[in-house]
Design an enzyme around this catalytic site. Structure first.
Site, PDB file in Angstrom:
ATOM      1  N   GLU A  85      -3.310   0.248  40.944  1.00 43.10           N
ATOM      2  CA  GLU A  85      -2.618   1.535  40.823  1.00 43.10           C
ATOM      3  C   GLU A  85      -1.155   1.349  40.440  1.00 43.10           C
ATOM      4  OE1 GLU A  85      -1.557   5.462  43.541  1.00 43.10           O
ATOM      5  OE2 GLU A  85      -3.404   4.363  43.922  1.00 43.10           O
ATOM      6  N   LYS A 280      -3.456   7.669  52.944  1.00 47.95           N
ATOM      7  CA  LYS A 280      -3.934   6.952  51.754  1.00 47.95           C
ATOM      8  C   LYS A 280      -2.785   6.168  51.133  1.00 47.95           C
ATOM      9  CE  LYS A 280      -4.831   6.466  47.148  1.00 47.95           C
ATOM     10  NZ  LYS A 280      -3.868   6.160  46.068  1.00 47.95           N
ATOM     11  N   ASP A 296     -10.953  -8.314  54.657  1.00 49.56           N
ATOM     12  CA  ASP A 296     -11.919  -7.233  54.417  1.00 49.56           C
ATOM     13  C   ASP A 296     -11.210  -5.875  54.453  1.00 49.56           C
ATOM     14  OD1 ASP A 296     -13.986  -5.412  54.389  1.00 49.56           O
ATOM     15  OD2 ASP A 296     -15.201  -6.454  55.875  1.00 49.56           O
ATOM     16  N   HIS A 393       6.022   7.874  39.502  1.00 51.98           N
ATOM     17  CA  HIS A 393       4.646   7.413  39.322  1.00 51.98           C
ATOM     18  C   HIS A 393       4.246   7.425  37.850  1.00 51.98           C
ATOM     19  CE1 HIS A 393       0.420   6.743  40.280  1.00 51.98           C
ATOM     20  NE2 HIS A 393       0.141   7.718  39.435  1.00 51.98           N
TER      21      HIS A 393
END
Length: 438
Positions: A85, A280, A296, A393
């Site tokens: 991202e 998130k 993991d 972004h």
């Protein structure tokens, strides 16, 4: 009609690709080439990757980046991050530099216990089951001794085995709730092996227990498995500074910006729709480091989101406050991580990532990962309450957009310079490219 392929796992990689191309990809040479172009030219390295999982046909690459300038407990770190991202690594780096000049990040390990459970059914008198459990309790540790010897030498092992009555949830449902210390390994295989041993002891000893009726002797083991919810494997990371040092702009006073920041975090504490996106963003930073260090990320995600709901409502994992004349921002999160075992000793980039971090212990890695999550969240909120999330972004996303439009190197150079002073959007990039090409 359902016609499954037989023996797929036994086919060679070339045969798997041929079947896949013929069945789903119109036998496209281009599709085959895409699969093969990601093969590593080093055959030994490629074989290593092939053997990580099953039915592998290629490698799926993620960018491996570095976020420098993290001052954690007065020690300087560069943090490896594996993520696709745009803006995540840049945002983390920016936050690191901001807090590095304000004392850096402080961390504390709260606890490192991990959990596993033996889920079983018992039809009978709970008082008898409780007495039975007390009688056989020492046999659990004794039976697991061959498994725990090496772990105990490293300072870990079985910490507790408890009987829990869960019949309020399901009829006849009970469990052995077990706590473990696995030191520098994530410990999944160790925990599961211990649990299966406990289950075997439970079944066999029940058959020999004379106080049980014939029905009570027939304890049924449903499953034995570790839990990825580890609320006792906790780390805390925090930053703080005087209010007058909180702003790095001349347009917004530090106190005003801090008050707005705290308000934004309070919204995430109270409003689940915001909390999910808020968390998130935290996981953008956490997952990237977890992936880069061969851990993991799915287990970490599940445990973190469960912890965010521990009070009965999904809420923010970070918290902010103004304490007198100081701004404080913190995260408390469960992180079951390992720095030995699994991919940590196999994947060359994982080994390199851990080397970059100074070959940390599991506790030290917990601290670094928590800091990455806090930094990422700080950067995101700062953007949201000032310029808006899209400005930074989308500028970081610009190269992806240009590549989608197949821009030449000359076009990229012109438009990167153009968008230093303009807002990036897909539609505007298309317009500017069209102008250049005319």
């Amino acid at each position: 009609m359902y016609q499954p392929i037989s023996g797929f796992s036994k086919q060679s990689k070339e045969q798997k690709i041929d079947w896949l191309a013929k069945t789903y990809l119109k036998n496209s040479p281009e599709a085959k080439n895409i699969i093969k172009q990601y093969w590593n030219t080093d055959q030994k390295l490629q074989q290593l990757h092939d053997e990580f999982s099953e039915n592998t046909i290629s490698n799926y690459y993620l960018p491996f980046g570095i976020a420098p300038n993290f001052l954690i407990n007065n020690k300087l770190f560069s943090i490896p991050m594996a993520i696709e991202e745009s803006s995540v690594v840049a945002a983390a780096s920016k936050a690191a530099k901001f807090w590095g000049t304000r004392g850096g990040f402080k961390t504390k390990i709260i606890d490192t216990l991990k959990v596993g459970q033996v889920h079983f059914s018992f039809v009978g008198d709970f008082d008898k089951l409780s007495s039975f459990f007390k009688k056989i309790q020492p046999k659990f540790q004794e039976a697991a001794k061959p498994i725990t010897q090496n772990m105990e030498k490293r300072g870990g092992g079985i910490k507790s085995v408890q009987l829990k009555d869960k019949t309020n949830l399901l009829p006849d449902y009970y469990q052995l709730h077990c706590e473990f210390e696995t030191v520098d390994s994530m410990g999944a295989n160790f925990i599961n092996s211990c649990l299966e041993t406990f289950a075997d002891v439970l079944e066999k000893e029940a058959q020999l227990y004379t106080d049980f009726s014939s029905e009570e002797k027939e304890i049924e083991i449903i499953m034995s498995i570790l839990s990825n919810y580890v609320p006792e494997c906790l780390v805390r990371a925090e930053v703080s500074c005087p209010l007058n040092e909180f702003s790095d702009t001349t347009t917004i006073p530090g106190k005003q910006l801090a008050e707005k920041f705290v308000r934004a975090v309070k919204i995430a504490e109270k409003e689940p729709y915001r909390a999910v996106t808020h968390n998130k963003g935290i996981m953008n930073g956490i997952d990237a480091v977890v992936l880069a260090t061969g851990n993991d990320f799915r287990a970490i995600e599940a445990g973190a989101h469960a912890y965010a709901s521990k009070n009965g409502k999904y809420s923010s994992l970070t918290h902010a406050e103004i304490d007198g004349e100081n701004f404080k921002f913190s995260i408390e999160i469960p992180l079951a991580l390992g720095t030995v075992g699994g991919l940590t000793g196999l994947h060359p980039l994982v080994k390199l990532a851990l080397q970059i971090l100074g070959n940390p212990s599991a506790k030290q890695l917990m601290e670094v990962v928590a800091v990455a999550g806090l930094a990422q969240n700080f950067a995101a909120i700062q953007s949201l309450i000032t310029t808006g999330i899209q400005e930074g972004h989308m500028k970081m996303h610009l190269m992806n957009i240009l590549n989608q439009y197949k821009a030449t190197e000359t076009e990229k150079k012109v438009l990167v310079n153009y968008y230093k002073n303009h807002v990036v959007s897909y539609s505007d990039v298309a317009i500017q490219l069209e102008k250049l090409r005319q």
